[in-house]
Design an enzyme around this catalytic site. Structure first.
Site, PDB file in Angstrom:
ATOM      1  N   HIS A  21     -59.409  48.302   6.983  1.00  0.00           N
ATOM      2  CA  HIS A  21     -60.809  48.480   6.588  1.00  0.00           C
ATOM      3  C   HIS A  21     -61.031  47.730   5.285  1.00  0.00           C
ATOM      4  O   HIS A  21     -60.165  47.714   4.406  1.00  0.00           O
ATOM      5  CB  HIS A  21     -61.133  49.959   6.391  1.00  0.00           C
ATOM      6  CG  HIS A  21     -61.066  50.753   7.664  1.00  0.00           C
ATOM      7  ND1 HIS A  21     -62.082  50.736   8.594  1.00  0.00           N
ATOM      8  CD2 HIS A  21     -60.107  51.551   8.166  1.00  0.00           C
ATOM      9  CE1 HIS A  21     -61.745  51.516   9.617  1.00  0.00           C
ATOM     10  NE2 HIS A  21     -60.544  52.028   9.373  1.00  0.00           N
ATOM     11  N   CYS A  33     -66.855  44.924   6.573  1.00  0.00           N
ATOM     12  CA  CYS A  33     -66.310  45.563   7.775  1.00  0.00           C
ATOM     13  C   CYS A  33     -67.278  45.397   8.952  1.00  0.00           C
ATOM     14  O   CYS A  33     -66.862  45.076  10.069  1.00  0.00           O
ATOM     15  CB  CYS A  33     -66.053  47.044   7.510  1.00  0.00           C
ATOM     16  SG  CYS A  33     -64.648  47.711   8.402  1.00  0.00           S
TER      17      CYS A  33
END
Length: 111
Positions: A21, A33
Site C-alpha cells: 500500500h 494507491c
C-alpha cells in the site's frame, strides 16, 4: 510502499505483480494507491476484453496484492497483444513512480 514487479521472458512482458500500500494519504483518499489500482486492473480488463484472454490471476481478498500472467496456452497473437497492453500499463506506472518514488518502486525480472 507499493512494490511492482515486472516479469519478462524473451523480452516479452508476460506477467506483473503489485503488492503493498502506498500510504500516501488517509484510507479512501490515497491517490497513489487508487491510481496504481486503476491502472493495473484496467490492464487486466483490457486484456480480457480486447484479447479475449483470461489471465492467470492471484489477488488478495483484502486488497494490496495482484499477480497477473499471460497463460502459456494463449496464441502467439494473444500473447503479443496482451504483452503490448502490459507495456502500456508499465508506462503509466513509471509515470507515477517518477513523481511519487517514495510510494512506489518498479523492478524488472527475467525468466
Amino acid at each position: 510502499m507499493i512494490d511492482a514487479k515486472i516479469y519478462r521472458k524473451d523480452s516479452r512482458l508476460f506477467a506483473f505483480e503489485v503488492s503493498g500500500h502506498a500510504n500516501s494519504g488517509p484510507y479512501g483518499y490515497d491517490l497513489v494507491c487508487a491510481a496504481v489500482s486503476a491502472i493495473t486492473f484496467g490492464a487486466v480488463n483490457a486484456v480480457s476484453k480486447l484479447c479475449k484472454l483470461e489471465l492467470d490471476i492471484t489477488q488478495s481478498p483484502d486488497g494490496g496484492y495482484l499477480y497477473a500472467e499471460i497463460p502459456e496456452t494463449a496464441s502467439d497473437l494473444q500473447k503479443d497483444k496482451a504483452s503490448f497492453l502490459f507495456e502500456s500499463m508499465l508506462v503509466s506506472l513509471e509515470t507515477i513512480e517518477q513523481e511519487y518514488s517514495e510510494f512506489i518502486t518498479i523492478t524488472n525480472h527475467s525468466k
